[in-house]
Design a protein around this motif. Structure first.
Motif, PDB file in Angstrom:
ATOM      1  N   GLY A  39       4.587 -15.883  -4.314  1.00 37.84           N
ATOM      2  CA  GLY A  39       5.097 -16.621  -5.466  1.00 37.84           C
ATOM      3  C   GLY A  39       4.870 -15.961  -6.810  1.00 37.84           C
ATOM      4  O   GLY A  39       5.270 -16.485  -7.833  1.00 37.84           O
ATOM      5  N   LYS A  40       4.223 -14.813  -6.825  1.00 33.78           N
ATOM      6  CA  LYS A  40       3.969 -14.116  -8.084  1.00 33.78           C
ATOM      7  C   LYS A  40       4.986 -12.992  -8.258  1.00 33.78           C
ATOM      8  O   LYS A  40       5.128 -12.156  -7.381  1.00 33.78           O
ATOM      9  CB  LYS A  40       2.562 -13.527  -8.092  1.00 33.78           C
ATOM     10  CG  LYS A  40       2.248 -12.746  -9.345  1.00 33.78           C
ATOM     11  CD  LYS A  40       0.862 -12.133  -9.293  1.00 33.78           C
ATOM     12  CE  LYS A  40       0.650 -11.262 -10.532  1.00 33.78           C
ATOM     13  NZ  LYS A  40      -0.653 -10.610 -10.497  1.00 33.78           N
ATOM     14  N   PRO A  41       5.692 -12.969  -9.393  1.00 32.76           N
ATOM     15  CA  PRO A  41       6.622 -11.864  -9.625  1.00 32.76           C
ATOM     16  C   PRO A  41       5.852 -10.617 -10.082  1.00 32.76           C
ATOM     17  O   PRO A  41       4.864 -10.713 -10.809  1.00 32.76           O
ATOM     18  CB  PRO A  41       7.534 -12.383 -10.736  1.00 32.76           C
ATOM     19  CG  PRO A  41       6.726 -13.408 -11.439  1.00 32.76           C
ATOM     20  CD  PRO A  41       5.776 -13.989 -10.434  1.00 32.76           C
ATOM     21  N   MET A  73       9.541  -8.285   1.107  1.00 36.01           N
ATOM     22  CA  MET A  73       9.577  -8.520  -0.334  1.00 36.01           C
ATOM     23  C   MET A  73      11.040  -8.598  -0.739  1.00 36.01           C
ATOM     24  O   MET A  73      11.912  -8.086  -0.034  1.00 36.01           O
ATOM     25  CB  MET A  73       8.892  -7.390  -1.105  1.00 36.01           C
ATOM     26  CG  MET A  73       7.400  -7.325  -0.873  1.00 36.01           C
ATOM     27  SD  MET A  73       6.553  -6.231  -2.031  1.00 36.01           S
ATOM     28  CE  MET A  73       6.408  -7.311  -3.456  1.00 36.01           C
ATOM     29  N   LYS A  74      11.274  -9.251  -1.865  1.00 37.09           N
ATOM     30  CA  LYS A  74      12.631  -9.283  -2.397  1.00 37.09           C
ATOM     31  C   LYS A  74      12.617  -8.705  -3.798  1.00 37.09           C
ATOM     32  O   LYS A  74      11.594  -8.693  -4.478  1.00 37.09           O
ATOM     33  CB  LYS A  74      13.218 -10.675  -2.363  1.00 37.09           C
ATOM     34  CG  LYS A  74      12.463 -11.712  -3.133  1.00 37.09           C
ATOM     35  CD  LYS A  74      13.092 -13.067  -2.905  1.00 37.09           C
ATOM     36  CE  LYS A  74      12.221 -14.174  -3.467  1.00 37.09           C
ATOM     37  NZ  LYS A  74      12.804 -15.479  -3.229  1.00 37.09           N
ATOM     38  N   ARG A  75      13.784  -8.204  -4.184  1.00 37.52           N
ATOM     39  CA  ARG A  75      13.948  -7.543  -5.465  1.00 37.52           C
ATOM     40  C   ARG A  75      15.032  -8.290  -6.227  1.00 37.52           C
ATOM     41  O   ARG A  75      16.056  -8.658  -5.654  1.00 37.52           O
ATOM     42  CB  ARG A  75      14.348  -6.092  -5.190  1.00 37.52           C
ATOM     43  CG  ARG A  75      14.616  -5.245  -6.377  1.00 37.52           C
ATOM     44  CD  ARG A  75      14.919  -3.803  -5.997  1.00 37.52           C
ATOM     45  NE  ARG A  75      15.860  -3.703  -4.902  1.00 37.52           N
ATOM     46  CZ  ARG A  75      15.767  -2.809  -3.907  1.00 37.52           C
ATOM     47  NH1 ARG A  75      14.785  -1.962  -3.866  1.00 37.52           N
ATOM     48  NH2 ARG A  75      16.668  -2.785  -2.962  1.00 37.52           N
ATOM     49  N   SER A  76      14.833  -8.485  -7.516  1.00 38.11           N
ATOM     50  CA  SER A  76      15.861  -9.132  -8.330  1.00 38.11           C
ATOM     51  C   SER A  76      17.082  -8.212  -8.437  1.00 38.11           C
ATOM     52  O   SER A  76      16.996  -7.012  -8.209  1.00 38.11           O
ATOM     53  CB  SER A  76      15.310  -9.454  -9.725  1.00 38.11           C
ATOM     54  OG  SER A  76      14.972  -8.276 -10.413  1.00 38.11           O
ATOM     55  N   ARG A  77      18.229  -8.801  -8.783  1.00 34.84           N
ATOM     56  CA  ARG A  77      19.474  -8.020  -8.867  1.00 34.84           C
ATOM     57  C   ARG A  77      19.359  -6.847  -9.831  1.00 34.84           C
ATOM     58  O   ARG A  77      19.945  -5.793  -9.614  1.00 34.84           O
ATOM     59  CB  ARG A  77      20.634  -8.913  -9.286  1.00 34.84           C
ATOM     60  CG  ARG A  77      21.113  -9.810  -8.186  1.00 34.84           C
ATOM     61  CD  ARG A  77      22.396 -10.510  -8.638  1.00 34.84           C
ATOM     62  NE  ARG A  77      22.907 -11.324  -7.563  1.00 34.84           N
ATOM     63  CZ  ARG A  77      23.830 -10.908  -6.710  1.00 34.84           C
ATOM     64  NH1 ARG A  77      24.332  -9.711  -6.818  1.00 34.84           N
ATOM     65  NH2 ARG A  77      24.247 -11.706  -5.755  1.00 34.84           N
ATOM     66  N   LYS A  81      12.158  -7.053 -11.011  1.00 36.72           N
ATOM     67  CA  LYS A  81      11.108  -7.917 -10.480  1.00 36.72           C
ATOM     68  C   LYS A  81      11.124  -7.896  -8.958  1.00 36.72           C
ATOM     69  O   LYS A  81      12.175  -7.858  -8.328  1.00 36.72           O
ATOM     70  CB  LYS A  81      11.286  -9.364 -10.968  1.00 36.72           C
ATOM     71  CG  LYS A  81      11.089  -9.538 -12.442  1.00 36.72           C
ATOM     72  CD  LYS A  81       9.654  -9.333 -12.825  1.00 36.72           C
ATOM     73  CE  LYS A  81       9.461  -9.492 -14.327  1.00 36.72           C
ATOM     74  NZ  LYS A  81       8.122  -9.137 -14.744  1.00 36.72           N
ATOM     75  N   TYR A  82       9.929  -7.981  -8.411  1.00 41.20           N
ATOM     76  CA  TYR A  82       9.735  -8.020  -6.964  1.00 41.20           C
ATOM     77  C   TYR A  82       8.854  -9.216  -6.654  1.00 41.20           C
ATOM     78  O   TYR A  82       8.040  -9.629  -7.475  1.00 41.20           O
ATOM     79  CB  TYR A  82       9.032  -6.746  -6.481  1.00 41.20           C
ATOM     80  CG  TYR A  82       9.890  -5.520  -6.606  1.00 41.20           C
ATOM     81  CD1 TYR A  82      10.536  -4.991  -5.507  1.00 41.20           C
ATOM     82  CD2 TYR A  82      10.058  -4.890  -7.838  1.00 41.20           C
ATOM     83  CE1 TYR A  82      11.338  -3.863  -5.621  1.00 41.20           C
ATOM     84  CE2 TYR A  82      10.855  -3.765  -7.964  1.00 41.20           C
ATOM     85  CZ  TYR A  82      11.487  -3.259  -6.851  1.00 41.20           C
ATOM     86  OH  TYR A  82      12.275  -2.156  -6.964  1.00 41.20           O
ATOM     87  N   GLU A  83       9.041  -9.760  -5.460  1.00 37.52           N
ATOM     88  CA  GLU A  83       8.220 -10.897  -5.036  1.00 37.52           C
ATOM     89  C   GLU A  83       8.033 -10.847  -3.531  1.00 37.52           C
ATOM     90  O   GLU A  83       8.965 -10.517  -2.791  1.00 37.52           O
ATOM     91  CB  GLU A  83       8.904 -12.209  -5.426  1.00 37.52           C
ATOM     92  CG  GLU A  83       8.051 -13.421  -5.145  1.00 37.52           C
ATOM     93  CD  GLU A  83       8.742 -14.699  -5.586  1.00 37.52           C
ATOM     94  OE1 GLU A  83       8.618 -15.701  -4.855  1.00 37.52           O
ATOM     95  OE2 GLU A  83       9.401 -14.705  -6.631  1.00 37.52           O
ATOM     96  N   ALA A 101       9.214 -19.022  -5.301  1.00 39.63           N
ATOM     97  CA  ALA A 101       9.259 -19.422  -6.707  1.00 39.63           C
ATOM     98  C   ALA A 101      10.094 -18.418  -7.499  1.00 39.63           C
ATOM     99  O   ALA A 101      10.467 -17.377  -7.023  1.00 39.63           O
ATOM    100  CB  ALA A 101       7.823 -19.459  -7.247  1.00 39.63           C
ATOM    101  N   ASN A 102      10.339 -18.754  -8.743  1.00 36.71           N
ATOM    102  CA  ASN A 102      10.920 -17.861  -9.731  1.00 36.71           C
ATOM    103  C   ASN A 102      12.393 -17.543  -9.527  1.00 36.71           C
ATOM    104  O   ASN A 102      12.900 -16.606 -10.109  1.00 36.71           O
ATOM    105  CB  ASN A 102      10.119 -16.556  -9.814  1.00 36.71           C
ATOM    106  CG  ASN A 102       8.680 -16.831 -10.099  1.00 36.71           C
ATOM    107  OD1 ASN A 102       8.370 -17.651 -10.971  1.00 36.71           O
ATOM    108  ND2 ASN A 102       7.797 -16.197  -9.383  1.00 36.71           N
ATOM    109  N   GLY A 103      13.098 -18.265  -8.679  1.00 36.81           N
ATOM    110  CA  GLY A 103      14.544 -18.165  -8.585  1.00 36.81           C
ATOM    111  C   GLY A 103      15.119 -16.833  -8.158  1.00 36.81           C
ATOM    112  O   GLY A 103      16.179 -16.453  -8.604  1.00 36.81           O
ATOM    113  N   PHE A 104      14.455 -16.104  -7.303  1.00 35.48           N
ATOM    114  CA  PHE A 104      15.011 -14.829  -6.819  1.00 35.48           C
ATOM    115  C   PHE A 104      16.136 -15.095  -5.857  1.00 35.48           C
ATOM    116  O   PHE A 104      16.127 -15.956  -5.060  1.00 35.48           O
ATOM    117  CB  PHE A 104      13.944 -13.989  -6.110  1.00 35.48           C
ATOM    118  CG  PHE A 104      13.074 -13.243  -7.070  1.00 35.48           C
ATOM    119  CD1 PHE A 104      13.396 -11.962  -7.458  1.00 35.48           C
ATOM    120  CD2 PHE A 104      11.958 -13.830  -7.585  1.00 35.48           C
ATOM    121  CE1 PHE A 104      12.594 -11.272  -8.332  1.00 35.48           C
ATOM    122  CE2 PHE A 104      11.140 -13.148  -8.452  1.00 35.48           C
ATOM    123  CZ  PHE A 104      11.461 -11.864  -8.838  1.00 35.48           C
TER     124      PHE A 104
END
Length: 104
Positions: A39-41, A73-77, A81-83, A101-104
């Motif tokens: 949950g932490k970006p 992990m996921k990466r923003s477009r 940011k990574y989460e 969290a954080n809408g990724f």
């Protein structure tokens, strides 16, 4: 080859397994992703710093992409940011609904 042979004396990953060692790769990926809070970006620099703390072969970009490519992990477009993605592992606390969290 035993799992211990992939680590140096300080417990850092010193060698990345060949493709035919898929189970070892999966284990090492899981060990790496557990260094990130759920949950932490994180910025790319933060991800690289954490990965550099846990490996010695000098390729955090490879490890970062590998964690994303394997769904840990996921990466923003915009790639800023990574989460960590919540994964269900037997015997570990997890978020069974995969909520992030954080809408990724």
């Amino acid at each position: 080859m035993r799992l211990e042979s992939y680590f140096d004396i300080d417990g850092k990953i010193a060698l990345w397994p060949a493709r035919k060692r898929a189970a070892v790769r999966a284990t090492l990926r899981q060990l790496l992703v557990e260094k990130f809070e759920i949950g932490k970006p994180y910025s790319e620099l933060e991800v690289n710093a954490i990965l550099n703390d846990w490996h010695t072969f000098g390729d955090p970009a490879f490890l970062r992409r590998d964690l994303v490519d394997h769904g840990l992990m996921k990466r923003s477009r915009d790639c800023r940011k990574y989460e960590r993605i919540v994964t269900v592992c037997p015997g570990r606390d997890s978020n069974p609904h995969g909520l992030a969290a954080n809408g990724f």
